[in-house]
Design a protein around this motif. Structure first.
Motif, PDB file in Angstrom:
ATOM      1  N   LEU A  93       7.680  -7.483  -7.944  1.00  0.00           N
ATOM      2  CA  LEU A  93       8.455  -7.243  -6.727  1.00  0.00           C
ATOM      3  C   LEU A  93       8.765  -8.624  -6.146  1.00  0.00           C
ATOM      4  N   PRO A  94      10.055  -8.937  -5.905  1.00  0.00           N
ATOM      5  CA  PRO A  94      10.383 -10.283  -5.415  1.00  0.00           C
ATOM      6  C   PRO A  94      10.112 -10.436  -3.922  1.00  0.00           C
ATOM      7  N   PHE A  95      10.104 -11.676  -3.474  1.00  0.00           N
ATOM      8  CA  PHE A  95       9.868 -11.997  -2.063  1.00  0.00           C
ATOM      9  C   PHE A  95      10.863 -11.246  -1.170  1.00  0.00           C
ATOM     10  N   SER A 101       6.778  -3.491   5.010  1.00  0.00           N
ATOM     11  CA  SER A 101       6.032  -2.250   5.262  1.00  0.00           C
ATOM     12  C   SER A 101       5.753  -1.549   3.940  1.00  0.00           C
ATOM     13  N   PRO A 102       4.771  -0.646   3.926  1.00  0.00           N
ATOM     14  CA  PRO A 102       4.551   0.165   2.727  1.00  0.00           C
ATOM     15  C   PRO A 102       5.801   0.953   2.341  1.00  0.00           C
ATOM     16  N   ALA A 103       6.559   1.431   3.326  1.00  0.00           N
ATOM     17  CA  ALA A 103       7.771   2.204   3.022  1.00  0.00           C
ATOM     18  C   ALA A 103       8.807   1.333   2.324  1.00  0.00           C
ATOM     19  N   GLN A 104       8.969   0.087   2.807  1.00  0.00           N
ATOM     20  CA  GLN A 104       9.924  -0.828   2.152  1.00  0.00           C
ATOM     21  C   GLN A 104       9.469  -1.100   0.720  1.00  0.00           C
ATOM     22  N   ALA A 105       8.154  -1.296   0.547  1.00  0.00           N
ATOM     23  CA  ALA A 105       7.613  -1.558  -0.795  1.00  0.00           C
ATOM     24  C   ALA A 105       7.887  -0.373  -1.708  1.00  0.00           C
ATOM     25  N   PHE A 106       7.730   0.846  -1.172  1.00  0.00           N
ATOM     26  CA  PHE A 106       7.974   2.028  -2.013  1.00  0.00           C
ATOM     27  C   PHE A 106       9.446   2.138  -2.401  1.00  0.00           C
ATOM     28  N   GLY A 126      -3.556 -10.228  -1.102  1.00  0.00           N
ATOM     29  CA  GLY A 126      -4.882  -9.645  -1.169  1.00  0.00           C
ATOM     30  C   GLY A 126      -5.055  -8.548  -0.147  1.00  0.00           C
ATOM     31  N   ALA A 127      -6.053  -8.732   0.742  1.00  0.00           N
ATOM     32  CA  ALA A 127      -6.396  -7.700   1.728  1.00  0.00           C
ATOM     33  C   ALA A 127      -5.182  -7.269   2.556  1.00  0.00           C
ATOM     34  N   VAL A 128      -4.278  -8.210   2.884  1.00  0.00           N
ATOM     35  CA  VAL A 128      -3.116  -7.822   3.710  1.00  0.00           C
ATOM     36  C   VAL A 128      -2.231  -6.810   2.997  1.00  0.00           C
ATOM     37  N   MET A 129      -2.285  -6.764   1.663  1.00  0.00           N
ATOM     38  CA  MET A 129      -1.438  -5.837   0.905  1.00  0.00           C
ATOM     39  C   MET A 129      -2.176  -4.552   0.517  1.00  0.00           C
ATOM     40  N   ALA A 130      -3.443  -4.412   0.939  1.00  0.00           N
ATOM     41  CA  ALA A 130      -4.237  -3.255   0.509  1.00  0.00           C
ATOM     42  C   ALA A 130      -3.574  -1.941   0.922  1.00  0.00           C
ATOM     43  N   GLU A 131      -3.098  -1.870   2.164  1.00  0.00           N
ATOM     44  CA  GLU A 131      -2.468  -0.633   2.649  1.00  0.00           C
ATOM     45  C   GLU A 131      -1.230  -0.303   1.794  1.00  0.00           C
ATOM     46  N   THR A 132      -0.451  -1.334   1.475  1.00  0.00           N
ATOM     47  CA  THR A 132       0.766  -1.142   0.670  1.00  0.00           C
ATOM     48  C   THR A 132       0.415  -0.690  -0.746  1.00  0.00           C
ATOM     49  N   ILE A 133      -0.609  -1.315  -1.334  1.00  0.00           N
ATOM     50  CA  ILE A 133      -1.020  -0.942  -2.691  1.00  0.00           C
ATOM     51  C   ILE A 133      -1.497   0.507  -2.721  1.00  0.00           C
TER      52      ILE A 133
END
Ligand SMILES: Nc1nc(=O)c2c([nH]1)NC[C@@H]1CN(c3ccc(C(=O)N[C@@H](CCC(=O)O)C(=O)O)cc3)CN21
Ligand SMILES: CC(C)C(=O)C(=O)O
Ligand SMILES: [Mg+2]
Length: 283
Positions: A93-95, A101-106, A126-133
């Protein structure tokens, strides 16, 4: 036959589950591939092919991975998937396509899966992306995490220097590894960390670590193919071993061609289309 992750015969596609199950087994063999012919060349030897956003620097000549777009990743992802019959294809996934947000990531990840046919996506953090993962993995998007040196944060970090050399940063990176694993990542790329930290992360988490500049303690290794093939000109990171010097071979081939053309040695008789045999009508 090349080494395969547990329970994956050489002729069968490697699945996300097979990669996850390769923890502690034969090391996972991973390389980047941005095009169909490169994927075709690497497919047999590799368990996993990454369509990395490094393509911005390696084949577009950009100064960092920051300007790489989702459309570029999808075009190259689709190309690599067409060349891979065996290895699991993962697309970065590019910058800017997932951090909001998790929705944007999805939205971004679902386009990548649907429009390329790849098996999983990778994202930095890392931890900041846990919710998104967690959001992605709970909705059918397998995620490869990427911790330690994160090239998309080059502007915040001011360079590509190794991470976790001192204790507070090392503890943060270990916590990142735990967080992305608990969130559901099927494996974790660990980039640019000192060997003792790579060993601690690998022995702590229950999914494979895939190292780049992170020592042989990891459960697998990845390199930028162009670096290890010698096709990247200029500075090459310390962690790269050169397995070929294709850049020098390309220069030599271009010079040989130039000499042949200038001396009219190319094309030769064998490269000419046959003229039709003269007929009575030509007389
Ligand atoms: N060709 C290429 N190879 C890569 O491995 C790669 C990319 N591009 N682009 C995206 C990121 C950026 N990465 C990089 C880029 C440079 C260094 C590097 O030159 N590091 C220095 C040490 C710098 C320091 O300690 O301050 C080195 O000599 O290894 C490392 C990782 C890894 N990724
Ligand atoms: C170097 C690997 C891990 C990567 O993220 C890339 O190629 O973009
Ligand atoms: Mg990347």
């Amino acid at each position: 036959m090349s080494a395969q992750p547990a329970s994956t015969p050489a002729n069968r596609p490697v699945t996300v589950s097979a990669v996850r199950a390769a923890k502690g087994a034969t090391p996972l063999v991973c390389l980047t591939a941005y095009t169909t012919p490169m994927a075709q060349a690497l497919d047999e030897a590799c368990d996993l092919l990454l369509v990395g956003d490094s393509l911005g620097m390696v084949i577009y000549g950009l100064p960092s991975t920051i300007p790489v777009t989702l459309d570029m990743m999808i075009a190259h992802g689709a190309a690599a998937v067409r060349g891979a019959k065996h290895a699991l294809v993962v697309v970065d996934l590019p910058f800017g396509s997932y951090q909001e947000s998790p929705a944007q990531a999805f939205r971004s990840a679902s386009r990548i899966l649907a429009e390329t046919g790849c098996g999983a996506v990778k994202l930095e953090g890392g931890a900041v992306m846990a919710e998104t993962i967690a959001f992605l993995t709970q909705r059918g998007v397998p995620v490869l995490a990427h911790i330690g040196l994160q090239p998309q944060s080059v502007n915040a970090l001011g360079g590509y220097s190794a991470r976790g050399k001192l204790s507070p940063e090392a503890e943060t990176i270990l916590a990142d590894a735990r967080a992305v694993t608990d969130a559901g990542a099927f494996a974790v790329v660990v980039e640019g960390v000192v060997a003792p930290l790579a060993a601690r992360i690998t022995s702590t988490i229950r999914v494979p670590t895939i190292g780049i500049g992170a020592s042989a303690e990891c459960d697998g290794q990845i390199l930028v193919t162009d670096d290890m093939m010698g096709v990247t000109f200029g500075h090459v990171p310390k962690f790269v071993r050169r397995y070929a010097d294709l850049g020098a071979r390309m220069k030599a081939a271009a010079a040989d061609y130039a000499a042949d053309v200038r001396a009219r040695r190319f094309p030769g008789a064998e490269h000419l289309y046959a003229a039709p045999k003269p007929t009575a009508a030509d007389a």
